[in-house]
Design a protein around this motif. Structure first.
Motif, PDB file in Angstrom:
ATOM      1  N   TRP A   6       0.824  -1.214   0.000  1.00  0.00           N
ATOM      2  CA  TRP A   6       0.000   0.000   0.000  1.00  0.00           C
ATOM      3  C   TRP A   6       0.859   1.267   0.000  1.00  0.00           C
ATOM      4  O   TRP A   6       0.429   2.314  -0.514  1.00  0.00           O
ATOM      5  CB  TRP A   6      -0.919  -0.002   1.219  1.00  0.00           C
ATOM      6  CG  TRP A   6      -0.198   0.123   2.535  1.00  0.00           C
ATOM      7  CD1 TRP A   6       0.281  -0.882   3.301  1.00  0.00           C
ATOM      8  CD2 TRP A   6       0.125   1.337   3.222  1.00  0.00           C
ATOM      9  NE1 TRP A   6       0.891  -0.396   4.431  1.00  0.00           N
ATOM     10  CE2 TRP A   6       0.808   0.974   4.410  1.00  0.00           C
ATOM     11  CE3 TRP A   6      -0.102   2.683   2.955  1.00  0.00           C
ATOM     12  CZ2 TRP A   6       1.271   1.914   5.318  1.00  0.00           C
ATOM     13  CZ3 TRP A   6       0.366   3.627   3.868  1.00  0.00           C
ATOM     14  CH2 TRP A   6       1.042   3.245   5.038  1.00  0.00           C
ATOM     15  N   LYS A   7       2.066   1.175   0.544  1.00  0.00           N
ATOM     16  CA  LYS A   7       2.926   2.356   0.577  1.00  0.00           C
ATOM     17  C   LYS A   7       3.307   2.815  -0.828  1.00  0.00           C
ATOM     18  O   LYS A   7       3.547   3.999  -1.056  1.00  0.00           O
ATOM     19  CB  LYS A   7       4.189   2.059   1.390  1.00  0.00           C
ATOM     20  CG  LYS A   7       3.936   1.869   2.873  1.00  0.00           C
ATOM     21  CD  LYS A   7       5.229   1.582   3.613  1.00  0.00           C
ATOM     22  CE  LYS A   7       4.991   1.399   5.098  1.00  0.00           C
ATOM     23  NZ  LYS A   7       6.245   1.096   5.833  1.00  0.00           N
ATOM     24  N   THR A   9       1.402   1.788  -3.741  1.00  0.00           N
ATOM     25  CA  THR A   9       0.245   1.881  -4.631  1.00  0.00           C
ATOM     26  C   THR A   9      -0.793   2.908  -4.182  1.00  0.00           C
ATOM     27  O   THR A   9      -1.439   3.536  -5.021  1.00  0.00           O
ATOM     28  CB  THR A   9      -0.442   0.509  -4.746  1.00  0.00           C
ATOM     29  OG1 THR A   9      -0.820   0.063  -3.433  1.00  0.00           O
ATOM     30  CG2 THR A   9       0.499  -0.513  -5.362  1.00  0.00           C
ATOM     31  N   LEU A  10      -0.970   3.072  -2.879  1.00  0.00           N
ATOM     32  CA  LEU A  10      -2.053   3.906  -2.370  1.00  0.00           C
ATOM     33  C   LEU A  10      -1.587   5.193  -1.719  1.00  0.00           C
ATOM     34  O   LEU A  10      -2.395   6.088  -1.473  1.00  0.00           O
ATOM     35  CB  LEU A  10      -2.893   3.107  -1.353  1.00  0.00           C
ATOM     36  CG  LEU A  10      -3.459   1.774  -1.856  1.00  0.00           C
ATOM     37  CD1 LEU A  10      -4.221   1.073  -0.742  1.00  0.00           C
ATOM     38  CD2 LEU A  10      -4.367   1.999  -3.060  1.00  0.00           C
ATOM     39  N   SER A  11      -0.306   5.295  -1.422  1.00  0.00           N
ATOM     40  CA  SER A  11       0.215   6.474  -0.737  1.00  0.00           C
ATOM     41  C   SER A  11       1.256   7.164  -1.597  1.00  0.00           C
ATOM     42  O   SER A  11       2.019   6.510  -2.307  1.00  0.00           O
ATOM     43  CB  SER A  11       0.834   6.081   0.611  1.00  0.00           C
ATOM     44  OG  SER A  11       1.511   7.172   1.191  1.00  0.00           O
ATOM     45  N   GLY A  12       1.294   8.474  -1.524  1.00  0.00           N
ATOM     46  CA  GLY A  12       2.313   9.231  -2.238  1.00  0.00           C
ATOM     47  C   GLY A  12       3.484   9.618  -1.360  1.00  0.00           C
ATOM     48  O   GLY A  12       4.355  10.383  -1.775  1.00  0.00           O
ATOM     49  N   ASP A  13       3.529   9.098  -0.140  1.00  0.00           N
ATOM     50  CA  ASP A  13       4.572   9.474   0.812  1.00  0.00           C
ATOM     51  C   ASP A  13       5.749   8.518   0.835  1.00  0.00           C
ATOM     52  O   ASP A  13       6.719   8.768   1.542  1.00  0.00           O
ATOM     53  CB  ASP A  13       3.984   9.548   2.232  1.00  0.00           C
ATOM     54  CG  ASP A  13       2.938  10.636   2.359  1.00  0.00           C
ATOM     55  OD1 ASP A  13       3.003  11.593   1.570  1.00  0.00           O
ATOM     56  OD2 ASP A  13       2.063  10.510   3.231  1.00  0.00           O
ATOM     57  N   TYR A  14       5.666   7.419   0.088  1.00  0.00           N
ATOM     58  CA  TYR A  14       6.696   6.388   0.169  1.00  0.00           C
ATOM     59  C   TYR A  14       7.223   6.068  -1.227  1.00  0.00           C
ATOM     60  O   TYR A  14       6.543   6.296  -2.238  1.00  0.00           O
ATOM     61  CB  TYR A  14       6.148   5.118   0.809  1.00  0.00           C
ATOM     62  CG  TYR A  14       5.672   5.309   2.224  1.00  0.00           C
ATOM     63  CD1 TYR A  14       6.521   5.053   3.293  1.00  0.00           C
ATOM     64  CD2 TYR A  14       4.385   5.759   2.497  1.00  0.00           C
ATOM     65  CE1 TYR A  14       6.094   5.230   4.599  1.00  0.00           C
ATOM     66  CE2 TYR A  14       3.948   5.945   3.795  1.00  0.00           C
ATOM     67  CZ  TYR A  14       4.807   5.675   4.843  1.00  0.00           C
ATOM     68  OH  TYR A  14       4.382   5.865   6.126  1.00  0.00           O
ATOM     69  N   THR A  15       8.416   5.543  -1.265  1.00  0.00           N
ATOM     70  CA  THR A  15       9.028   5.174  -2.537  1.00  0.00           C
ATOM     71  C   THR A  15      10.046   4.070  -2.307  1.00  0.00           C
ATOM     72  O   THR A  15      10.574   3.917  -1.204  1.00  0.00           O
ATOM     73  CB  THR A  15       9.722   6.377  -3.195  1.00  0.00           C
ATOM     74  OG1 THR A  15      10.341   5.953  -4.408  1.00  0.00           O
ATOM     75  CG2 THR A  15      10.791   6.961  -2.288  1.00  0.00           C
ATOM     76  N   ARG A  86       4.818   7.653  -8.426  1.00  0.00           N
ATOM     77  CA  ARG A  86       3.640   6.806  -8.245  1.00  0.00           C
ATOM     78  C   ARG A  86       3.586   5.725  -9.337  1.00  0.00           C
ATOM     79  O   ARG A  86       3.299   4.557  -9.052  1.00  0.00           O
ATOM     80  CB  ARG A  86       2.376   7.665  -8.278  1.00  0.00           C
ATOM     81  CG  ARG A  86       1.080   6.873  -8.100  1.00  0.00           C
ATOM     82  CD  ARG A  86       0.986   6.265  -6.721  1.00  0.00           C
ATOM     83  NE  ARG A  86       0.895   7.258  -5.676  1.00  0.00           N
ATOM     84  CZ  ARG A  86      -0.236   7.860  -5.297  1.00  0.00           C
ATOM     85  NH1 ARG A  86      -1.376   7.544  -5.872  1.00  0.00           N
ATOM     86  NH2 ARG A  86      -0.230   8.746  -4.330  1.00  0.00           N
ATOM     87  N   SER A 444      10.264   2.849   2.865  1.00  0.00           N
ATOM     88  CA  SER A 444      10.082   3.859   3.902  1.00  0.00           C
ATOM     89  C   SER A 444      10.231   5.263   3.344  1.00  0.00           C
ATOM     90  O   SER A 444      10.847   5.488   2.315  1.00  0.00           O
ATOM     91  CB  SER A 444      11.095   3.653   5.030  1.00  0.00           C
ATOM     92  OG  SER A 444      12.406   3.746   4.509  1.00  0.00           O
ATOM     93  N   LYS A 445       9.667   6.202   4.084  1.00  0.00           N
ATOM     94  CA  LYS A 445       9.754   7.620   3.739  1.00  0.00           C
ATOM     95  C   LYS A 445      10.853   8.242   4.598  1.00  0.00           C
ATOM     96  O   LYS A 445      10.603   8.999   5.521  1.00  0.00           O
ATOM     97  CB  LYS A 445       8.418   8.301   4.002  1.00  0.00           C
ATOM     98  CG  LYS A 445       8.414   9.810   3.835  1.00  0.00           C
ATOM     99  CD  LYS A 445       7.157  10.387   4.426  1.00  0.00           C
ATOM    100  CE  LYS A 445       7.237  11.883   4.520  1.00  0.00           C
ATOM    101  NZ  LYS A 445       6.056  12.453   5.164  1.00  0.00           N
TER     102      LYS A 445
END
Length: 679
Positions: A6-7, A9-15, A86, A444-445
């Motif tokens: 989810w980090k 696919t669904l969040s823009g805070d992680y890469t 993303r 992680s961010k």
């Protein structure tokens, strides 16, 4: 799987690109190729932006010919012209989904249930080496192992040439993905499976031929580049040429510590960047599967493969790897014994998927015993965690993953003990394990990660805009400690050095002033406001100073006359990566036109132009005296790629013919060998 990742696919805070290799090297490679594809120039073979220009296809990790990468390159770029983080997240998750589908096919081919196949696919894609490795070129290669194992088992059982072709093709696709560490171990595994058959030598040629044919488009250019280039192998070792053997000391540093076996069921206990985590439920189910189906030859083979590659992953800790290092040609180039986790971890997952089907058949007595073992182990882990937390109170909340692993064991034991109905226990165990692995997303961010990405996504745009306004030819150089990433690849600006392999002839002379002048280095970027007593011509928002050098070149090409004092106008324009159009004005004398692009034997000219190296560094071609303007087209298209494309197309035809033969056999009512029964 979208929930597990989810980090991304669904969040823009992680890469996944939050460390130096990704931000400094991998992302610029992807960006450069995506820009070429979007400009209508697919399959770029040359990188004009690094080390004064050098082969891109020769860099194996760039994966120029890997089909899954083409999906990313065809996807529209973001509003700023960059590859979206993303989109990159979804791209890597979908690659893992492809691996899950391959594993589903493997489990179904062994006659297991659909739920067990789905369970195994999710476990394979979300845990262990595939689930936690961040390098996309490594993940893209590792996801092909389920097919290697599938067709390897078929070859071992049936010995059909068609399965040998499919096995070799799977190995070829793994190599095209970009990295050779995991495919090297896959080759060892495939060779063992094929030769373990009594008459496996009959199938071995089909495996070898299909592998070489399909991977030829990448193998041949990489082989040529390796012969004349230097390669950095990390761990403080000096760069090596392609003919030099990687020292065993490097393999020692990249070996898996035997204590990492604890990390199979307790997260984050591993070394050498090879995570073997499977989870309590997965380990228990693997034991169930091993015990329940031990009489099956498939189970024994899979267990044997797992055991052998566990020992291989230990590297220097066992004599087995040392012998392989000495005797197996090319294994030293892999230099990462811990990558063998990508082989033995899927074998454990396969045993776990088999064991899941046997949960419903286990007697209540055996399920109760297994439950009490889990309770005891969970109690031990919790007790140790509580003790350490009391001893170091500030770290009380720093072991949540280990404690969650213990609670997962408690839930699993409760499911085995509480559900008297075998089918309910079957479903409960699957749900517990899937929920468990979904909680271990390692992306992680980190503040460091975003600090690495900020220059790529906007902070250095003002520097690029200034350089693009500069007249004449522009090639930049800078302190690698201040701009660590491949600036040229990301922004499309010619760069003198780079973060990648380099031709030995270039590296030996790269720091000489005359070499910089030949390549037309025109600007220096630094954080020093008074570099060598010069005044900067531009200052960026993040404090970078741009200096214009005295040796700034007027154009991308120059003329070397055969007679002193003869001047000829030369205008060179780049029409894409590895493509130039050169205009040579009327010439009062003969001479040589020199292009400020790196030399490689793959350069060719239009018409009867003879392309040759200039001082072993640049691309040159002779011209005769004449009163008319001469136009010459230069293009990088090495014969290794031309022949490689032909051979790879032949490999695709061979795989298609093997598929047609298999379907024809099925249509004729002959045994299709689509399932390998376990007993």
């Amino acid at each position: 799987m979208c929930g597990a990742f989810w980090k991304l696919t669904l969040s823009g805070d992680y890469t996944w690109a939050n460390q130096s290799d990704m931000a400094d090297q991998v992302l610029p490679w992807l960006q450069m190729q995506a820009r070429e594809w979007q400009s209508g120039r697919p399959f770029p073979l040359w990188d004009p932006y690094q080390w004064g220009g050098q082969s891109l296809v020769g860099q194996l990790q760039t994966a120029v010919f890997y089909p899954w990468n083409w999906v990313l390159y065809l996807w529209p770029l973001g509003p700023d012209g960059s590859v979206s983080l993303r989109v990159l997240g979804w791209w890597l998750v979908l690659a893992r989904f492809t691996g899950a589908a391959f594993f589903y096919a493997l489990v179904r081919d062994l006659g297991r249930s659909r739920l067990a196949a789905v369970f195994g696919g999710v476990l394979f894609a979300c845990t262990g080496y595939v689930g936690t490795t961040e390098w996309p070129q490594v993940v893209n290669g590792a996801i092909w192992f389920p097919l290697v194992l599938l067709f390897g088992l078929r070859v071992l059982r049936y010995g059909r040439w068609t399965d040998g072709v499919f096995l070799g093709s799977s190995l070829g696709m793994a190599l095209l993905a970009g990295h050779y560490q995991v495919p090297a171990h896959m080759l060892l595994c495939a060779a063992g499976l094929v030769l373990a058959r009594l008459r496996g030598w009959r199938v071995a040629p089909w495996v070898a031929v299909s592998f070489v044919l399909l991977a030829a488009v990448q193998l041949w250019p990489a082989r040529e580049f390796w012969q004349e280039s230097l390669r950095w192998i990390g761990n403080g070792a000096a760069p090596l040429t392609g003919s030099q053997k990687v020292p065993f000391a490097v393999h020692v540093a990249d070996s898996l510590d035997p204590v990492s076996l604890t990390g199979v069921f307790v997260p984050r206990i591993y070394t050498a960047l090879a995570n073997p985590y499977l989870g309590f439920a997965g380990v228990v189910l693997a034991v169930f599967g091993l015990a329940a189906t031990w009489r099956s030859w498939v189970t024994r083979v899979v267990a044997g493969v797992a055991l052998v590659f566990v020992l291989v992953s230990f590297g220097a800790a066992t004599w087995l790897y040392g012998v392989a290092y000495v005797l197996v040609p090319g294994l030293d180039k892999a230099r990462h014994p811990a990558a063998a986790v990508a082989i033995w971890h899927p074998c454990l997952v396969l045993l776990a998927a088999i064991g899941l089907d046997w949960v419903r058949r286990l007697r209540v007595r055996w399920r109760s015993r297994a439950a009490w073992v889990l309770f005891a182990f969970a109690g031990y882990v919790l007790a140790v965690t509580i003790y350490l937390s009391l001893a170091e109170p500030p770290k009380t909340f720093g072991r949540n993953e280990q404690t969650m692993a213990a609670f997962t064991a408690l839930l699993l034991g409760g499911a085995l003990l509480g559900f008297r109905n075998p089918r309910l226990a079957f479903v409960a165990v699957a749900l517990i394990e899937v929920s468990n692995v979904a909680g271990y997303s390692y992306f992680s961010k980190s503040a460091q990660g975003w600090a690495m990405l900020d220059p790529l996504y906007g902070q250095d745009r003002d520097v690029v805009e200034f350089l693009r306004r500069e007249p004449g030819f522009v090639r930049v150089d800078f302190d690698r400690g201040e701009i660590p990433y491949n600036f040229g690849d990301w922004w499309g600006v010619a760069q003198y050095q780079g973060y990648m392999g380099v031709r030995q002839a270039m590296f030996e002379r790269v720091f000489a002033a005359e070499t910089k002048a030949l390549f037309g280095v025109s600007h220096w970027i630094s954080k020093s406001p008074g570099w060598e007593g010069k005044q900067p011509v531009f200052t960026s928002a993040r404090g970078l100073y741009v200096y214009r050098l005295d040796t700034k070149a007027e154009g991308a090409a120059f003329f070397v006359p055969s007679v002193a004092g003869c001047e000829v106008k030369v205008d060179a324009r780049m029409q894409g990566a590895g493509r130039w159009r050169v205009e040579v004005g009327p010439r009062a004398c003969a001479g040589e036109v020199v292009l400020r692009d790196g030399w490689d034997s793959g350069w060719a000219g239009s018409a009867a132009t003879t392309v040759r190296p200039y001082q072993s560094l640049l691309v040159g071609f002779p011209v005769q005296a004449g009163t008319e303007t001469q136009w010459v087209g230069l293009r990088y298209r090495p014969r290794a790629v031309t022949w490689g494309v032909c051979l790879s197309c032949l490999g695709v035809v061979l795989a298609a013919y093997a598929t047609w033969t298999t379907r024809r056999r099925v249509g004729a009512g002959r045994p299709a060998a689509t399932r390998t029964p376990l007993h």
